[in-house]
Design an enzyme around this catalytic site. Structure first.
Site, short mmCIF file in Angstrom:
data_model
loop_
_atom_site.label_atom_id
_atom_site.label_comp_id
_atom_site.label_asym_id
_atom_site.label_seq_id
_atom_site.Cartn_x
_atom_site.Cartn_y
_atom_site.Cartn_z
CG HIS A 1 5.27 -30.06 -28.49
ND1 HIS A 1 5.42 -31.38 -28.79
CD2 HIS A 1 6.23 -29.26 -28.91
CE1 HIS A 1 6.26 -31.37 -29.44
NE2 HIS A 1 7.00 -30.08 -29.55
CD1 TRP B 1 -3.15 -4.25 -5.03
CD2 TRP B 1 -2.11 -5.34 -3.68
NE1 TRP B 1 -3.14 -5.52 -5.51
CE2 TRP B 1 -2.31 -6.10 -5.06
CE3 TRP B 1 -1.29 -6.06 -2.62
CZ2 TRP B 1 -1.85 -7.64 -4.98
CZ3 TRP B 1 -0.99 -7.51 -3.02
CH2 TRP B 1 -1.30 -8.07 -3.98
CD GLU C 1 0.19 -6.06 -16.37
OE1 GLU C 1 0.81 -5.97 -15.37
OE2 GLU C 1 0.58 -5.78 -17.54
CG ASN D 1 3.81 -0.90 2.13
OD1 ASN D 1 3.18 -1.75 1.50
ND2 ASN D 1 4.76 -0.25 1.86
N GLY D 2 2.54 -3.49 3.86
CA GLY D 2 3.29 -4.56 4.09
C GLY D 2 2.53 -5.84 4.86
CE LYS E 1 4.30 1.60 -12.92
NZ LYS E 1 4.37 0.56 -13.90
CE LYS F 1 1.85 -4.55 -19.91
NZ LYS F 1 3.10 -4.93 -19.52
CB CYS G 1 -0.88 0.22 1.26
SG CYS G 1 -1.78 -1.67 1.42
#
Ligand code: G6P
Length: 608
Positions: free
Chosen positions: A503, A74, A487, A98-99, A603, A484, A2
């Site tokens: 295969h 996040w 996401e 954060n963490g 990000k 990409k 975060c």
């Protein structure tokens, strides 16, 4: 993982906390919140979803406090609801985090048994209760934080404000980045220099294990053993970067279009154009002629840049390359000896797994080079030699310009190491450098194909699955193209080596699944044509990204061709990245997705 901010100010802080959080939204945007002191009492405002929801909340219910902390989240533990949003609080304090607190379950049980009542699903709430518990026992806020910190396991950055304490903010760092900033009678806290840029250009980074006491008068630092320490003040450039979208609708579009410029700037930093050679802006911290092995470690898009570079290091430097994603590398105890070099690749320079891998390689006695975009980041500071990408701040969550700049630097490193090992003649180096010099112009040409790419994107937007194929260095680029798409368009996409198609994945081919083929006219082009024939024979719809000559030679009835400029193939991945990025971008725009802040992503990933 975060973003956190804090201000001990002389004016109301809520608006400025939100302003700083906007610059940290790249770290997560599931929910957000602030806490301030109103007439000495703690008050919080929190909101689910993007920061604008918190802004609306604050407009309806404004806050006047002169001290406060803020957070953009996040989610790791607990759903992204308002209740789980930070700051978390007790009657004594509010904390932003954060963490991850790895031992939160044990602590929660212990504190619950002592009568603490938990209101959220988060790991962070135990920190609030742990410090509160120490204060209940008679400790001051400083003493309580100092007593609580050694009990926390995991990687974290924390910011606390306390009920009744109008001039006290306490911060702590273990494994996650954290900076303090100095203003005029004000002090600031932030996850990075960018967050603090609107307020100050003078900052100090906390070192691992440090905690700090912020007041209006200044900042005191303490190390993990609670001894007072001095930490250097730095001038940052962060404020020099204007963070806006220019004439573009999204940061991602702006960043794609910036590539000719930033790739050019990056290459100019590593090339001596007049002499036609690579000239690294730092001394290699090892004797390249004695290198036995190269290990590359990274995550996400940076990992794909490393995978492309493996082809270059093997070809130009004739050195065996091992590459792995950092989350696997760090735990599988790979044998490394002192004759090897580890290169880590990271835009942010803060990705937790990449940082742990760097530390692992250093422990094993290896020299380390970091290809990194943020010069003040932990990875840039801890490696032996930072090889900077000059991409400027990248705001779009899906990495674009950082990727092509990483490729540019890695290409230069491969050439420099190849020359130092005697694997590359001067003539060959000069020919490769000429190719690199052409890259920014070719990228600009490739980006001009945007109208065609937009058309093709309409096909992709209707698909539920997409296959991306490539051979040689185009294979990792195919994986990056698929990433990409996943996401930002949320379409399931797979990047495959074209030769592997038969295969397994060939079983998936039908008319409803577009197959995008990246096929520069290189030494393996004819092989790729055979694979495209196999797709066409099964009714697959092929979207070819190649130059006109390659498209004509293939003589296949393509669904669409995105015509690339003709070029020597060595550094085609840098140029061919642009159409892959634009395809994902336009597909996501057509689908109405939030391109710059796609769901569930962040990000900078500072948790493992
Ligand atoms: C996140 C981002 C990706 C990025 C990856 C590695 O997943 O969304 O775009 O490639 O982290 O980040 P780094 O900062 O180490 O390059």
């Amino acid at each position: 993982m975060c973003g956190i901010v804090g201000i001990v100010g002389r004016e109301p802080v809520a608006g400025r906390l939100v302003e700083a959080l906007k610059r940290l939204e790249y770290r997560g945007y599931d929910s957000a919140g602030v806490a301030t002191l109103e007439a000495g009492r703690l008050v919080r405002r929190r909101a689910e979803g993007k920061l604008r929801n918190l802004e609306e909340r604050l407009a309806r219910e404004p806050l006047q406090g002169m001290i406060g902390v803020g957070h953009t989240r996040w989610a790791t533990h607990g759903r992204p609801t308002e209740n789980n949003a930070h700051p978390h609080a007790s009657e004594r304090l509010a904390v932003v985090h954060n963490g991850i607190i790895e031992n939160f379950r044990e602590l929660r049980e212990e504190l619950s048994a002592r009568g603490h009542v938990f209101a959220t699903e988060t790991d962070t709430e135990v920190v609030a209760h742990l410090v509160t518990d120490e204060m209940d026992g008679g400790k001051s806020p400083r003493e309580a934080v100092a007593a609580a910190l050694p009990r926390l396991r995991g990687a974290f950055a924390l910011g606390f404000v306390f009920d009744g304490q109008e001039n006290l903010l306490i911060a702590a760092r273990q494994g996650a980045p954290l900076a303090v900033g100095y203003g005029d009678g004000e002090t600031f806290l932030g996850s990075d220099a960018l967050a603090l840029a609107p307020f100050t250009d003078t900052i100090t980074y906390l070192e691992d294990g440090d905690w700090a006491v912020l007041t209006r008068e200044g900042v005191e630092f303490f190390d993990a053993r609670n001894a007072p320490v001095t930490r250097a003040r730095l001038r940052t450039q962060a404020s020099a970067f204007l963070i806006d979208k220019g004439n573009h609708r999204h940061f991602m579009a702006k960043e794609i279009h910036e590539q000719p410029e930033v790739v050019g700037r990056t290459l100019a930093h590593y090339l001596d154009m007049s002499q036609g050679c690579v000239r690294l802006p730092f001394d290699l911290p090892f004797d390249a002629s004695k290198l036995t092995r190269l290990t590359i470690v990274a995550c996400g898009t940076a990992y794909y840049a490393g995978l492309v570079a493996k082809y270059w290091f093997e070809r130009y430097a004739r050195i065996p390359v091992e590459i792995d994603v950092a989350s696997e590398f760090r735990y599988r105890e790979p044998p490394l000896d002192a004759t090897g070099l580890t290169i880590v690749v990271s835009q942010s320079g803060e990705t937790a797994d990449t940082l742990a891998s760097l530390r692992y390689a250093k422990e094993k006695g290896q020299k380390t080079v970091a290809v990194v975009n943020v010069p003040t980041s932990t990875i840039a500071r801890e490696c032996d030699a930072p090889a900077l990408t000059l991409a400027g701040p990248e705001i779009g969550v899906a990495s674009t310009k950082a990727f092509t700049c990483q490729l540019s630097v890695l290409a230069c490193l491969a050439i420099a190491i190849g020359r130092a090992r005697g694997a590359l003649s001067l003539e060959r180096e000069s020919a490769l450098v000429s190719q690199l010099i052409a890259v920014p112009g070719l990228l600009a040409e490739a980006i001009k194909r945007e109208p065609k790419i937009e058309q093709v994107s309409a096909t992709l937007a209707k698909a539920s699955d997409v296959l991306y194929l490539g051979r040689g260095a185009s294979f990792p680029l195919a994986m990056e193209g698929a990433l990409k798409l996943k996401e930002i368009s949320y379409i399931h996409a797979e990047g495959y080596a074209a030769g592997e198609l038969k295969h397994g994945p060939i079983a998936l081919i039908d008319e409803s699944m577009p197959v995008i083929v990246i096929a520069p006219h290189d030494g393996v082009y004819e092989k790729t044509v055979s694979n495209m024939q196999e797709v066409a024979a099964r009714g697959g719809r092929i979207i070819l990204i190649a130059d006109n000559r390659a498209a004509d030679e293939a003589a296949i009835d393509f669904h669409a061709v995105v015509a690339m400029p003709a070029m020597e193939p060595d550094f085609a991945p840098i140029v061919y990245a642009a159409p892959a990025q634009l395809l994902a971008y336009h597909t996501a725009v057509i689908m109405g997705n939030d391109v710059d802040q796609p769901r569930h992503l962040a990000k900078s990933v500072t948790v493992e």
